[in-house]
Write a protein that holds these residues in place. Sequence first.
Motif, PDB file in Angstrom:
ATOM      1  N   ALA A 254       0.832  -1.210   0.000  1.00 45.81           N
ATOM      2  CA  ALA A 254       0.000   0.000   0.000  1.00 45.81           C
ATOM      3  C   ALA A 254       0.862   1.254   0.000  1.00 45.81           C
ATOM      4  O   ALA A 254       0.538   2.235  -0.686  1.00 45.81           O
ATOM      5  CB  ALA A 254      -0.947   0.003   1.200  1.00 45.81           C
ATOM      6  N   VAL A 255       1.977   1.242   0.742  1.00 46.27           N
ATOM      7  CA  VAL A 255       2.868   2.407   0.771  1.00 46.27           C
ATOM      8  C   VAL A 255       3.453   2.650  -0.612  1.00 46.27           C
ATOM      9  O   VAL A 255       3.409   3.767  -1.138  1.00 46.27           O
ATOM     10  CB  VAL A 255       3.999   2.224   1.810  1.00 46.27           C
TER      11      VAL A 255
ATOM     12  N   ASN B 100      -9.165   4.567  14.531  1.00 46.74           N
ATOM     13  CA  ASN B 100      -8.956   3.212  15.054  1.00 46.74           C
ATOM     14  C   ASN B 100      -8.345   2.288  13.989  1.00 46.74           C
ATOM     15  O   ASN B 100      -8.422   1.068  14.114  1.00 46.74           O
ATOM     16  CB  ASN B 100     -10.258   2.625  15.606  1.00 46.74           C
ATOM     17  N   ASN B 101      -7.722   2.871  12.963  1.00 44.50           N
ATOM     18  CA  ASN B 101      -7.081   2.094  11.901  1.00 44.50           C
ATOM     19  C   ASN B 101      -5.601   2.488  11.818  1.00 44.50           C
ATOM     20  O   ASN B 101      -5.194   3.238  10.930  1.00 44.50           O
ATOM     21  CB  ASN B 101      -7.796   2.338  10.565  1.00 44.50           C
ATOM     22  N   PRO B 102      -4.778   1.999  12.742  1.00 45.74           N
ATOM     23  CA  PRO B 102      -3.368   2.389  12.741  1.00 45.74           C
ATOM     24  C   PRO B 102      -2.612   1.933  11.496  1.00 45.74           C
ATOM     25  O   PRO B 102      -1.657   2.586  11.086  1.00 45.74           O
ATOM     26  CB  PRO B 102      -2.809   1.752  14.014  1.00 45.74           C
ATOM     27  N   ALA B 103      -3.024   0.849  10.869  1.00 46.79           N
ATOM     28  CA  ALA B 103      -2.327   0.380   9.661  1.00 46.79           C
ATOM     29  C   ALA B 103      -2.482   1.403   8.535  1.00 46.79           C
ATOM     30  O   ALA B 103      -1.517   1.720   7.836  1.00 46.79           O
ATOM     31  CB  ALA B 103      -2.861  -0.984   9.230  1.00 46.79           C
ATOM     32  N   SER B 104      -3.680   1.948   8.367  1.00 45.26           N
ATOM     33  CA  SER B 104      -3.888   2.946   7.329  1.00 45.26           C
ATOM     34  C   SER B 104      -3.110   4.218   7.640  1.00 45.26           C
ATOM     35  O   SER B 104      -2.592   4.877   6.734  1.00 45.26           O
ATOM     36  CB  SER B 104      -5.379   3.256   7.178  1.00 45.26           C
TER      37      SER B 104
ATOM     38  N   ARG C  18      -0.223   4.325   9.187  1.00 50.43           N
ATOM     39  CA  ARG C  18       1.178   4.048   8.829  1.00 50.43           C
ATOM     40  C   ARG C  18       1.393   4.172   7.326  1.00 50.43           C
ATOM     41  O   ARG C  18       2.404   4.711   6.876  1.00 50.43           O
ATOM     42  CB  ARG C  18       1.593   2.660   9.311  1.00 50.43           C
ATOM     43  N   VAL C  19       0.450   3.674   6.527  1.00 51.55           N
ATOM     44  CA  VAL C  19       0.560   3.796   5.069  1.00 51.55           C
ATOM     45  C   VAL C  19       0.640   5.261   4.691  1.00 51.55           C
ATOM     46  O   VAL C  19       1.524   5.681   3.938  1.00 51.55           O
ATOM     47  CB  VAL C  19      -0.625   3.112   4.355  1.00 51.55           C
ATOM     48  N   ALA C  20      -0.294   6.053   5.193  1.00 53.65           N
ATOM     49  CA  ALA C  20      -0.337   7.479   4.850  1.00 53.65           C
ATOM     50  C   ALA C  20       0.972   8.170   5.214  1.00 53.65           C
ATOM     51  O   ALA C  20       1.564   8.892   4.399  1.00 53.65           O
ATOM     52  CB  ALA C  20      -1.507   8.152   5.565  1.00 53.65           C
ATOM     53  N   THR C  21       1.428   7.949   6.426  1.00 52.86           N
ATOM     54  CA  THR C  21       2.632   8.621   6.908  1.00 52.86           C
ATOM     55  C   THR C  21       3.866   8.182   6.131  1.00 52.86           C
ATOM     56  O   THR C  21       4.669   9.014   5.703  1.00 52.86           O
ATOM     57  CB  THR C  21       2.813   8.351   8.416  1.00 52.86           C
ATOM     58  N   LYS C  22       4.014   6.884   5.918  1.00 53.88           N
ATOM     59  CA  LYS C  22       5.176   6.383   5.185  1.00 53.88           C
ATOM     60  C   LYS C  22       5.171   6.833   3.726  1.00 53.88           C
ATOM     61  O   LYS C  22       6.222   6.950   3.109  1.00 53.88           O
ATOM     62  CB  LYS C  22       5.248   4.868   5.274  1.00 53.88           C
ATOM     63  N   ALA C  23       3.988   7.099   3.165  1.00 55.05           N
ATOM     64  CA  ALA C  23       3.880   7.577   1.786  1.00 55.05           C
ATOM     65  C   ALA C  23       4.026   9.093   1.699  1.00 55.05           C
ATOM     66  O   ALA C  23       3.824   9.681   0.639  1.00 55.05           O
ATOM     67  CB  ALA C  23       2.556   7.136   1.168  1.00 55.05           C
ATOM     68  N   GLY C  24       4.372   9.747   2.816  1.00 56.39           N
ATOM     69  CA  GLY C  24       4.659  11.174   2.800  1.00 56.39           C
ATOM     70  C   GLY C  24       3.481  12.081   3.060  1.00 56.39           C
ATOM     71  O   GLY C  24       3.574  13.290   2.873  1.00 56.39           O
ATOM     72  N   PHE C  25       2.367  11.540   3.524  1.00 62.13           N
ATOM     73  CA  PHE C  25       1.189  12.343   3.837  1.00 62.13           C
ATOM     74  C   PHE C  25       1.271  12.743   5.302  1.00 62.13           C
ATOM     75  O   PHE C  25       1.291  11.892   6.190  1.00 62.13           O
ATOM     76  CB  PHE C  25      -0.089  11.547   3.570  1.00 62.13           C
ATOM     77  N   ARG C  26       1.326  14.034   5.543  1.00 62.81           N
ATOM     78  CA  ARG C  26       1.483  14.541   6.900  1.00 62.81           C
ATOM     79  C   ARG C  26       0.119  14.689   7.576  1.00 62.81           C
ATOM     80  O   ARG C  26      -0.848  15.142   6.963  1.00 62.81           O
ATOM     81  CB  ARG C  26       2.171  15.898   6.872  1.00 62.81           C
ATOM     82  N   PRO C  27       0.036  14.335   8.866  1.00 62.97           N
ATOM     83  CA  PRO C  27      -1.231  14.498   9.581  1.00 62.97           C
ATOM     84  C   PRO C  27      -1.597  15.973   9.710  1.00 62.97           C
ATOM     85  O   PRO C  27      -0.730  16.818   9.910  1.00 62.97           O
ATOM     86  CB  PRO C  27      -0.960  13.887  10.950  1.00 62.97           C
ATOM     87  N   GLU C  28      -2.891  16.249   9.568  1.00 62.33           N
ATOM     88  CA  GLU C  28      -3.363  17.640   9.665  1.00 62.33           C
ATOM     89  C   GLU C  28      -4.430  17.840  10.725  1.00 62.33           C
ATOM     90  O   GLU C  28      -4.804  18.961  10.987  1.00 62.33           O
ATOM     91  CB  GLU C  28      -3.880  18.117   8.310  1.00 62.33           C
ATOM     92  N   GLY C  29      -4.943  16.783  11.298  1.00 57.38           N
ATOM     93  CA  GLY C  29      -5.928  16.959  12.355  1.00 57.38           C
ATOM     94  C   GLY C  29      -6.997  15.891  12.358  1.00 57.38           C
ATOM     95  O   GLY C  29      -7.067  15.051  11.473  1.00 57.38           O
ATOM     96  N   ILE C  30      -7.819  15.966  13.386  1.00 62.36           N
ATOM     97  CA  ILE C  30      -8.883  14.980  13.596  1.00 62.36           C
ATOM     98  C   ILE C  30     -10.228  15.617  13.262  1.00 62.36           C
ATOM     99  O   ILE C  30     -10.534  16.728  13.704  1.00 62.36           O
ATOM    100  CB  ILE C  30      -8.905  14.498  15.062  1.00 62.36           C
ATOM    101  N   GLU C  31     -11.012  14.906  12.482  1.00 56.54           N
ATOM    102  CA  GLU C  31     -12.390  15.305  12.189  1.00 56.54           C
ATOM    103  C   GLU C  31     -13.288  14.417  13.057  1.00 56.54           C
ATOM    104  O   GLU C  31     -13.441  13.222  12.802  1.00 56.54           O
ATOM    105  CB  GLU C  31     -12.686  15.122  10.700  1.00 56.54           C
ATOM    106  N   ARG C  32     -13.852  15.028  14.087  1.00 58.50           N
ATOM    107  CA  ARG C  32     -14.623  14.272  15.066  1.00 58.50           C
ATOM    108  C   ARG C  32     -15.950  13.787  14.502  1.00 58.50           C
ATOM    109  O   ARG C  32     -16.664  14.529  13.846  1.00 58.50           O
ATOM    110  CB  ARG C  32     -14.859  15.135  16.312  1.00 58.50           C
TER     111      ARG C  32
END
Length: 168
Positions: free
Chosen positions: A92-93, A119-123, A125-139
């Motif tokens: 996926a990465v 609640n999906n830590p695997a997804s 990890r994919v996002a982060t390893k593929a260079g997508f930076r976290p921007e926040g939580i949508e509640r």
Amino acid sequence: MDVRLREWREDDAPVVLRAFQAPDLRTQAPFPVVTLKDAMGWIAGWSGVGHAFAVTVEGRVVGNVAVSRVDDHDNGWVSYWVVPEARGRGVAVAATEELARWAFGERGLYRLELGHRTNNPASCRVATKAGFRPEGIERGKLSYEGIRYDVERHARLATDPPAAITQS
């Protein structure tokens, strides 16, 4: 591992059907995929709404990466899935990195976004390893079977340095 992207073909429908039988993927299609006809409809449904690629490893289809919801600001929405038996090997990465290269280079997009349930830590990890930076939580963004889920949004810009791709 030789991860490649290619156009979806109608004869890939059995893979799509099998993939959407996995419990965690059943809700990822815009409609239930329970027959080969449904799977062919899923493949055909990408026409005009985005661009999806079959992800292959050694010529065998094992997943999907897509960019959709392209807007007037050159932003696109990224999604991905991999069949259960191909998970945990970096497929996926690699596919998401290749999709980003295509979207920035061939499609000319500037910003790619994606979201995953918290609640999906695997997804994540994919996002982060593929260079997508976290921007926040949508509640409470998503609702499946009456349960609300928070979503973490990630983004990657065409101008992000290449080193961002390998950061975890």
